[in-house]
Each structure stands twice: as structure tokens, then as C-alpha cells.
Motif scaffolding. Structure first.
Motif, PDB file in Angstrom:
ATOM      1  N   THR A 202       0.824  -1.201   0.000  1.00 23.62           N
ATOM      2  CA  THR A 202       0.000   0.000   0.000  1.00 23.62           C
ATOM      3  C   THR A 202       0.862   1.257   0.000  1.00 23.62           C
ATOM      4  O   THR A 202       0.614   2.199  -0.754  1.00 23.62           O
ATOM      5  CB  THR A 202      -0.926   0.004   1.225  1.00 23.62           C
ATOM      6  N   THR A 203       1.893   1.276   0.828  1.00 25.18           N
ATOM      7  CA  THR A 203       2.747   2.457   0.957  1.00 25.18           C
ATOM      8  C   THR A 203       3.578   2.697  -0.293  1.00 25.18           C
ATOM      9  O   THR A 203       3.714   3.833  -0.759  1.00 25.18           O
ATOM     10  CB  THR A 203       3.671   2.299   2.178  1.00 25.18           C
ATOM     11  N   ARG A 204       4.148   1.628  -0.858  1.00 29.14           N
ATOM     12  CA  ARG A 204       5.092   1.781  -1.974  1.00 29.14           C
ATOM     13  C   ARG A 204       4.406   1.952  -3.322  1.00 29.14           C
ATOM     14  O   ARG A 204       4.898   2.707  -4.169  1.00 29.14           O
ATOM     15  CB  ARG A 204       6.018   0.566  -2.053  1.00 29.14           C
ATOM     16  N   PHE A 205       3.291   1.268  -3.525  1.00 30.91           N
ATOM     17  CA  PHE A 205       2.754   1.169  -4.880  1.00 30.91           C
ATOM     18  C   PHE A 205       1.364   1.779  -5.065  1.00 30.91           C
ATOM     19  O   PHE A 205       0.795   1.667  -6.145  1.00 30.91           O
ATOM     20  CB  PHE A 205       2.695  -0.312  -5.305  1.00 30.91           C
ATOM     21  N   GLU A 206       0.811   2.441  -4.028  1.00 27.08           N
ATOM     22  CA  GLU A 206      -0.525   3.010  -4.157  1.00 27.08           C
ATOM     23  C   GLU A 206      -0.563   4.485  -3.761  1.00 27.08           C
ATOM     24  O   GLU A 206      -1.418   4.923  -2.987  1.00 27.08           O
ATOM     25  CB  GLU A 206      -1.523   2.204  -3.299  1.00 27.08           C
ATOM     26  N   PRO A 207       0.352   5.307  -4.288  1.00 22.50           N
ATOM     27  CA  PRO A 207       0.300   6.739  -3.958  1.00 22.50           C
ATOM     28  C   PRO A 207      -0.980   7.385  -4.474  1.00 22.50           C
ATOM     29  O   PRO A 207      -1.578   6.940  -5.450  1.00 22.50           O
ATOM     30  CB  PRO A 207       1.533   7.310  -4.670  1.00 22.50           C
ATOM     31  N   GLY A 208      -1.412   8.407  -3.765  1.00 15.97           N
ATOM     32  CA  GLY A 208      -2.620   9.118  -4.175  1.00 15.97           C
ATOM     33  C   GLY A 208      -3.900   8.456  -3.725  1.00 15.97           C
ATOM     34  O   GLY A 208      -4.981   8.827  -4.188  1.00 15.97           O
ATOM     35  N   THR A 209      -3.812   7.454  -2.818  1.00 14.83           N
ATOM     36  CA  THR A 209      -4.997   6.788  -2.288  1.00 14.83           C
ATOM     37  C   THR A 209      -5.022   6.937  -0.770  1.00 14.83           C
ATOM     38  O   THR A 209      -4.028   7.332  -0.154  1.00 14.83           O
ATOM     39  CB  THR A 209      -5.018   5.295  -2.657  1.00 14.83           C
ATOM     40  N   SER A 210      -6.153   6.607  -0.156  1.00 16.09           N
ATOM     41  CA  SER A 210      -6.261   6.707   1.303  1.00 16.09           C
ATOM     42  C   SER A 210      -5.380   5.661   1.977  1.00 16.09           C
ATOM     43  O   SER A 210      -5.268   4.527   1.492  1.00 16.09           O
ATOM     44  CB  SER A 210      -7.710   6.495   1.744  1.00 16.09           C
ATOM     45  N   PRO A 211      -4.739   5.999   3.105  1.00 14.93           N
ATOM     46  CA  PRO A 211      -3.936   5.023   3.841  1.00 14.93           C
ATOM     47  C   PRO A 211      -4.763   3.807   4.249  1.00 14.93           C
ATOM     48  O   PRO A 211      -5.992   3.880   4.398  1.00 14.93           O
ATOM     49  CB  PRO A 211      -3.467   5.817   5.072  1.00 14.93           C
ATOM     50  N   LEU A 212      -4.078   2.689   4.429  1.00 10.49           N
ATOM     51  CA  LEU A 212      -4.734   1.419   4.703  1.00 10.49           C
ATOM     52  C   LEU A 212      -5.669   1.493   5.909  1.00 10.49           C
ATOM     53  O   LEU A 212      -6.826   1.050   5.848  1.00 10.49           O
ATOM     54  CB  LEU A 212      -3.675   0.334   4.908  1.00 10.49           C
ATOM     55  N   GLU A 213      -5.202   2.022   7.024  1.00  9.92           N
ATOM     56  CA  GLU A 213      -6.040   2.041   8.230  1.00  9.92           C
ATOM     57  C   GLU A 213      -7.274   2.927   8.040  1.00  9.92           C
ATOM     58  O   GLU A 213      -8.341   2.640   8.591  1.00  9.92           O
ATOM     59  CB  GLU A 213      -5.225   2.479   9.442  1.00  9.92           C
ATOM     60  N   GLU A 214      -7.145   4.006   7.264  1.00 14.33           N
ATOM     61  CA  GLU A 214      -8.315   4.849   6.995  1.00 14.33           C
ATOM     62  C   GLU A 214      -9.360   4.074   6.199  1.00 14.33           C
ATOM     63  O   GLU A 214     -10.569   4.208   6.440  1.00 14.33           O
ATOM     64  CB  GLU A 214      -7.900   6.105   6.223  1.00 14.33           C
ATOM     65  N   ARG A 215      -8.916   3.264   5.258  1.00 15.87           N
ATOM     66  CA  ARG A 215      -9.859   2.450   4.477  1.00 15.87           C
ATOM     67  C   ARG A 215     -10.599   1.474   5.386  1.00 15.87           C
ATOM     68  O   ARG A 215     -11.817   1.282   5.252  1.00 15.87           O
ATOM     69  CB  ARG A 215      -9.119   1.654   3.397  1.00 15.87           C
ATOM     70  N   ILE A 216      -9.859   0.841   6.292  1.00 12.62           N
ATOM     71  CA  ILE A 216     -10.492  -0.168   7.146  1.00 12.62           C
ATOM     72  C   ILE A 216     -11.459   0.485   8.130  1.00 12.62           C
ATOM     73  O   ILE A 216     -12.545  -0.044   8.394  1.00 12.62           O
ATOM     74  CB  ILE A 216      -9.419  -1.002   7.873  1.00 12.62           C
ATOM     75  N   ARG A 217     -11.094   1.661   8.648  1.00 14.51           N
ATOM     76  CA  ARG A 217     -12.045   2.386   9.513  1.00 14.51           C
ATOM     77  C   ARG A 217     -13.304   2.757   8.729  1.00 14.51           C
ATOM     78  O   ARG A 217     -14.423   2.664   9.249  1.00 14.51           O
ATOM     79  CB  ARG A 217     -11.381   3.646  10.083  1.00 14.51           C
ATOM     80  N   ALA A 218     -13.130   3.162   7.482  1.00 16.03           N
ATOM     81  CA  ALA A 218     -14.283   3.483   6.650  1.00 16.03           C
ATOM     82  C   ALA A 218     -15.133   2.235   6.413  1.00 16.03           C
ATOM     83  O   ALA A 218     -16.368   2.298   6.413  1.00 16.03           O
ATOM     84  CB  ALA A 218     -13.820   4.076   5.319  1.00 16.03           C
ATOM     85  N   ALA A 219     -14.482   1.088   6.222  1.00 16.09           N
ATOM     86  CA  ALA A 219     -15.211  -0.164   6.014  1.00 16.09           C
ATOM     87  C   ALA A 219     -16.082  -0.500   7.227  1.00 16.09           C
ATOM     88  O   ALA A 219     -17.221  -0.972   7.087  1.00 16.09           O
ATOM     89  CB  ALA A 219     -14.234  -1.301   5.729  1.00 16.09           C
ATOM     90  N   ALA A 220     -15.550  -0.253   8.417  1.00 15.63           N
ATOM     91  CA  ALA A 220     -16.333  -0.515   9.625  1.00 15.63           C
ATOM     92  C   ALA A 220     -17.577   0.364   9.675  1.00 15.63           C
ATOM     93  O   ALA A 220     -18.670  -0.083  10.066  1.00 15.63           O
ATOM     94  CB  ALA A 220     -15.463  -0.288  10.861  1.00 15.63           C
ATOM     95  N   ARG A 221     -17.454   1.604   9.253  1.00 14.81           N
ATOM     96  CA  ARG A 221     -18.605   2.510   9.237  1.00 14.81           C
ATOM     97  C   ARG A 221     -19.624   2.082   8.175  1.00 14.81           C
ATOM     98  O   ARG A 221     -20.834   2.204   8.373  1.00 14.81           O
ATOM     99  CB  ARG A 221     -18.139   3.941   8.978  1.00 14.81           C
ATOM    100  N   VAL A 222     -19.124   1.596   7.054  1.00 16.57           N
ATOM    101  CA  VAL A 222     -20.006   1.107   5.997  1.00 16.57           C
ATOM    102  C   VAL A 222     -20.822  -0.087   6.507  1.00 16.57           C
ATOM    103  O   VAL A 222     -22.028  -0.196   6.251  1.00 16.57           O
ATOM    104  CB  VAL A 222     -19.174   0.729   4.754  1.00 16.57           C
ATOM    105  N   ALA A 223     -20.162  -0.989   7.238  1.00 14.02           N
ATOM    106  CA  ALA A 223     -20.874  -2.140   7.806  1.00 14.02           C
ATOM    107  C   ALA A 223     -21.950  -1.680   8.787  1.00 14.02           C
ATOM    108  O   ALA A 223     -23.059  -2.219   8.812  1.00 14.02           O
ATOM    109  CB  ALA A 223     -19.885  -3.084   8.484  1.00 14.02           C
TER     110      ALA A 223
END
Length: 340
Positions: A202-223
Motif C-alpha cells: 500500500t505504501t510503496r505502490f498506491e500513492p494518491g490513495t487513502s492510507p490502509l487504516e483509513e480504508r479499514i475504519r471506513a469499512a467498519a462505518r459502511v458495515a
């Protein structure tokens, strides 16, 4: 991470005949963002930049307001029956992304404003297959969540599909900007998926996207908002310490996502590349550390005769057993939809 805002906007004259097109045109002009006219969203010329690399970076910050004239939807196996075309292009800079080659010399972002036409076409596909359920994938050529704060199109698609007895929507995102979607009337007809990966990938190859932990926190809210939830672990990569890192990914997921969450799905996609993709990636990201050594891979022929380089069978089996073990340990009720 702040939501995306374009540096440059183009608009088709026909797009201004639609409420969303006019709204976007006026909004960007009022913000002082340069807005130019173009005859077609497929023919944007005169992008600034002295070098190809500079033009590419500028194109990724360019938004085109267009009309989707082709209403014959592409298929989208194995994820869904059809793609739902809300937009094309993405503001992220994931080195490995297949859009590097499929978008070719048009990496700018196109949003389509004739939503009623698109939804009517989707309704025709649904009616044609009823009473079978027809699934639509909204993220084949874009990340719709990353554009939602600009267009509102995804919420409209979610609520449209919520009204369809035999229609379902799916999409995947790398962005955590999900607030506008939490209050949508989805009626359980939309599966909201997040793309996750090993922390270093995630850090090396996905610049310009939300950090991993932010995505997972968002996933919890979606659930919590009642959406069926899924994760796509992709692209799974083999590197020194890969098992340790992917195990850490699942530990992190288990900290934030209830292990007994009903109807949780996983889709597992291993890294692969073509020679054409390799050339484009090395040109656009010359310092990438992405492993693309044909000698370490197995050739796999696609349905159109294209050669992909995938992991050999023994490594694929190692990936399968590891992933299935971690998912069964931390999410015993989840369904693995496929590994490819």
C-alpha cells in the motif's frame, strides 16, 4: 487525505444540457479552476506539459465532463454480469493498475452526466434477465468513491439499484471518503468493497490513495450503515516477508471488523502483468520497485490471445493455502468468492 479536486476541467457542449453537467461546469468555474470546451470526452487535446511524464501527471489531475453515448454495457466477470459506466479514469497512482494500459493515452478522468440514460439501460438489462438477479460493477474503469464528492453519481446509482427487485450493485474503492454514501437508501442491494493489501505494498505502490487504516475504519462505518461488505485483497504480491505482512493485514482487519459480520466476502487477486503494461509502468514510474521479471512467472494466455505473466502453480498454491488459513482463522463465517 483530502478529496480529489481537478486542476483543469474540460466539458463537452452536450454535457451542459444535463443538470449535473451544468452544475459541475458552473461549480468549477466559480472555484477558479480553468474550464475548457472539447468536442468529445474521448478527444481531449492541448494538455499542458513539456514531457510525456509531465503530461501524464497533469492528465491525472484533469476532469472531463462528458455524455456516455455507448449504452451497451461491457461484461464484468467474475465480479458481476455487467459494468455500470459512471466514470472512466482514476486520480490514484497505483503502479500496477491495469488502467495504465487499458486507458492508453487517455489517462484523464471522465465523468458521465446522462445518468438517467445509463440507469434506463441498466433497467433494460435487469428486465431481460429477470427473475434472475443481475449484478453491476461500478468500478471497472474508475474508483467511483473518489469522485462521489464531486458528482453524487454513486449515491444515485445505489438508490436506483435499491429500487430494483432483481438488480444489485457492486464497487470497490481505495478511498475513505464515504460520508455521502452512509445515508443512501441502499436496501441491502449494494455490496461496498474495499481494496486492501500488505502495508508495504500500500505504501510503496498506491500513492494518491487513502492510507490502509483509513480504508479499514471506513469499512467498519459502511458495515454499521447496513451495507453488505467485502474486501478485495489485490494484487497479492510475493516478496521477502510477504507472509508476515499479509498476516498482519488480516490481524488489522480483525481489530476493526466484527469477525461474525454477516455476509462478509473476500476476493483474492494475485499480481500479474503483460509486456505492454510493463513498458508503460516503467515509463510512467521509472523508480518503481514493482517486480516484473518474466523469468519468475508462468505464461497465461487470455481470451483475446494476450499473454499475462502470473505466478507459477506452486506459488499460487502457497498463496491459496495461506490466504484461506488466515481468513478462516479471523473471519470464519466469511465467503471467499474467488482467487485468481
Amino acid at each position: 487525505m483530502k478529496p480529489f479536486q481537478p486542476d483543469l476541467v474540460y466539458a463537452e457542449p452536450g454535457a451542459l444540457e444535463y443538470p449535473l453537467g451544468r452544475e459541475l461546469y458552473e461549480r468549477f468555474r466559480s472555484m477558479g479552476i480553468p474550464v475548457r470546451m472539447t468536442t468529445s470526452h474521448n478527444r481531449v487535446t492541448g494538455l499542458p506539459g513539456k514531457t510525456e511524464a509531465e503530461k501524464y501527471r497533469i492528465a491525472k489531475r484533469t476532469l472531463v465532463i462528458g455524455v456516455r453515448k455507448t449504452l451497451r454495457f461491457d461484461t464484468s466477470k467474475p465480479s458481476a454480469e455487467y459494468a455500470l459506466p459512471l466514470a472512466t479514469g482514476c486520480m490514484g497512482h497505483c503502479h500496477y493498475c491495469y488502467l495504465q494500459t487499458t486507458l492508453g493515452n487517455r489517462p484523464y478522468i471522465r465523468v458521465y452526466v446522462n445518468l438517467e440514460d445509463i440507469f434506463n439501460a441498466a433497467k433494460s438489462y435487469i428486465d431481460e434477465r429477470a427473475p434472475e438477479v443481475t449484478r453491476f460493477e461500478a468500478s471497472c474503469t474508475t474508483d467511483p468513491v473518489g469522485l462521489e464528492h464531486l458528482t453524487g453519481s454513486l449515491r444515485q446509482a445505489i438508490e436506483f439499484m435499491g429500487r430494483q427487485e432483481f438488480g444489485r450493485l457492486r464497487f470497490v474503492t481505495k478511498y475513505a471518503h464515504i460520508d455521502p454514501l452512509l445515508r443512501a437508501d441502499h436496501r441491502g442491494h449494494t455490496r461496498f468493497r474495499f481494496s486492501v493489501n500488505a502495508p508495504s505494498v500500500t505504501t510503496r505502490f498506491e500513492p494518491g490513495t487513502s492510507p490502509l487504516e483509513e480504508r479499514i475504519r471506513a469499512a467498519a462505518r459502511v458495515a454499521e450503515a447496513g451495507y453488505p461488505l467485502g474486501f478485495i485483497v489485490a494484487p497479492i504480491m510475493l516478496f521477502n516477508g510477504w507472509k508476515t505482512e499479509y498476516e498482519e493485514l488480516f490481524r488489522l482487519l480483525a481489530k476493526m471488523i466484527p469477525p461474525d459480520l454477516p455476509d462478509l466476502t473476500f476476493e483474492l487477486i494475485t499480481h500479474r502483468f503483460t509486456q505492454a503494461a510493463k513498458r508503460v509502468i516503467e515509463k510512467r514510474y521509472p523508480k518503481t520497485g514493482l517486480e516484473m521479471d518474466e523469468n519468475l512467472r508462468k505464461k497465461k494466455w487470455g481470451k483475446h490471445g494476450h499473454v499475462k505473466y502470473v505466478y507459477p502453480d506452486e506459488r499460487m498454491q502457497e498463496i491459496r493455502s495461506s490466504m484461506e488459513g488466515w481468513i478462516s482463522r479471523w473471519f470464519p463465517h466469511a465467503v471467499i468468492q474467488y482467487l485468481t
